[in-house]
Design a protein around this motif. Structure first.
Motif, PDB file in Angstrom:
ATOM      1  N   LYS A  81       0.837  -1.202   0.000  1.00 15.08           N
ATOM      2  CA  LYS A  81       0.000   0.000   0.000  1.00 15.08           C
ATOM      3  C   LYS A  81       0.879   1.262   0.000  1.00 15.08           C
ATOM      4  O   LYS A  81       0.581   2.228  -0.710  1.00 15.08           O
ATOM      5  N   GLU A  82       1.942   1.271   0.769  1.00 17.36           N
ATOM      6  CA  GLU A  82       2.852   2.429   0.807  1.00 17.36           C
ATOM      7  C   GLU A  82       3.545   2.619  -0.538  1.00 17.36           C
ATOM      8  O   GLU A  82       3.716   3.742  -1.009  1.00 17.36           O
ATOM      9  N   ASN A  98      -6.542  -0.296  -7.985  1.00 18.81           N
ATOM     10  CA  ASN A  98      -7.979  -0.320  -7.691  1.00 18.81           C
ATOM     11  C   ASN A  98      -8.254  -0.799  -6.269  1.00 18.81           C
ATOM     12  O   ASN A  98      -9.124  -0.268  -5.580  1.00 18.81           O
ATOM     13  N   LYS A  99      -7.491  -1.794  -5.832  1.00 14.09           N
ATOM     14  CA  LYS A  99      -7.669  -2.344  -4.484  1.00 14.09           C
ATOM     15  C   LYS A  99      -7.496  -1.260  -3.416  1.00 14.09           C
ATOM     16  O   LYS A  99      -8.258  -1.192  -2.459  1.00 14.09           O
ATOM     17  N   PHE A 100      -6.513  -0.391  -3.610  1.00 15.53           N
ATOM     18  CA  PHE A 100      -6.228   0.651  -2.629  1.00 15.53           C
ATOM     19  C   PHE A 100      -6.942   1.975  -2.933  1.00 15.53           C
ATOM     20  O   PHE A 100      -6.743   2.958  -2.231  1.00 15.53           O
ATOM     21  N   ARG A 101      -7.739   2.002  -4.002  1.00 19.14           N
ATOM     22  CA  ARG A 101      -8.494   3.190  -4.423  1.00 19.14           C
ATOM     23  C   ARG A 101      -7.542   4.362  -4.726  1.00 19.14           C
ATOM     24  O   ARG A 101      -7.797   5.497  -4.370  1.00 19.14           O
ATOM     25  N   PHE A 102      -6.454   4.043  -5.421  1.00 21.46           N
ATOM     26  CA  PHE A 102      -5.477   5.050  -5.785  1.00 21.46           C
ATOM     27  C   PHE A 102      -5.597   5.493  -7.242  1.00 21.46           C
ATOM     28  O   PHE A 102      -4.775   6.280  -7.720  1.00 21.46           O
ATOM     29  N   CYS A 123       1.244   6.072  -7.212  1.00 21.16           N
ATOM     30  CA  CYS A 123      -0.025   6.540  -7.773  1.00 21.16           C
ATOM     31  C   CYS A 123      -0.431   7.928  -7.303  1.00 21.16           C
ATOM     32  O   CYS A 123      -0.958   8.721  -8.085  1.00 21.16           O
ATOM     33  N   VAL A 124      -0.214   8.222  -6.044  1.00 23.88           N
ATOM     34  CA  VAL A 124      -0.688   9.493  -5.492  1.00 23.88           C
ATOM     35  C   VAL A 124       0.411  10.554  -5.534  1.00 23.88           C
ATOM     36  O   VAL A 124       0.201  11.650  -6.040  1.00 23.88           O
ATOM     37  N   ILE A 125       1.571  10.223  -5.031  1.00 28.65           N
ATOM     38  CA  ILE A 125       2.648  11.220  -4.967  1.00 28.65           C
ATOM     39  C   ILE A 125       3.255  11.471  -6.347  1.00 28.65           C
ATOM     40  O   ILE A 125       3.366  12.615  -6.784  1.00 28.65           O
ATOM     41  N   ARG A 126       3.602  10.399  -7.035  1.00 30.27           N
ATOM     42  CA  ARG A 126       4.265  10.555  -8.341  1.00 30.27           C
ATOM     43  C   ARG A 126       3.295  10.540  -9.513  1.00 30.27           C
ATOM     44  O   ARG A 126       3.657  10.980 -10.601  1.00 30.27           O
TER      45      ARG A 126
END
Length: 169
Positions: free
Chosen positions: A20-21, A53-57, A27-30
């Motif tokens: 997840k990290e 998709n699993k982590f909703r990112f 996905c979110v930061i980069r």
């Protein structure tokens, strides 16, 4: 044939942190595109997409989650704001046809619309949009009334007129 679980174990071991990290960073930061993320992690694109998709990112999921969070925050603010409101209280200026009578009824309508919004369930998106628009309209009307009472509305009109007039030349 390797499974997503097999890939997960390899990636977590390589990076020394939970998947997840790792996915959050990508996905979110980069904000990498799927093929780039998959290539960097050494996994198939389908595996990368599955994890995203699993982590909703995914970008659409993140926007939807953000919108839901903003909606929930607004509803909580309304609930706190309305906590001590008595909707049955008498109107002070009910019989007046004045600006202060108009202002009072608009303030009371605003309270009702905010209260209605707190009662909506998550699936009633069209009603939520309509009530949100009503709230914004009433708030803007009250802002105009305040500016009018403070003698600022004519100034704003003149500024806008000049901006438009000079913007056309």
């Amino acid at each position: 044939m390797m499974t997503n679980k097999d890939y997960q174990e390899i990636v977590e071991k390589k990076y020394g942190k939970p998947l997840k990290e790792i996915m959050y960073e990508l996905c979110v930061i980069r904000d990498v595109v799927p093929w780039e993320g998959a290539s960097e992690l050494g996994v198939p694109k389908s595996t990368f997409l599955s994890w995203r998709n699993k982590f909703r990112f995914g970008p659409i999921q993140r926007r939807a989650d953000f919108a839901r969070q903003m909606r929930d925050n607004t509803i909580n603010e309304y609930k706190q704001e309305l906590e001590d409101i008595d909707f049955e209280r008498d109107f002070i200026y009910k019989d007046e046809k004045t600006i202060r009578g108009f202002k009072e009824i608009m303030e009371r309508l605003l309270e009702l619309e905010k209260y209605k919004r707190t009662l909506l369930d998550d699936e009633d998106a069209s009603s939520d949009i309509l009530i949100t628009m009503k709230i914004a309209t009433i708030e803007q009307t009250l802002n105009y009334l305040m500016e009018y009472e403070q003698g600022k509305l004519h100034e704003e009109f003149n500024r806008e007129r000049e901006r438009i007039h000079y913007g056309r030349k």
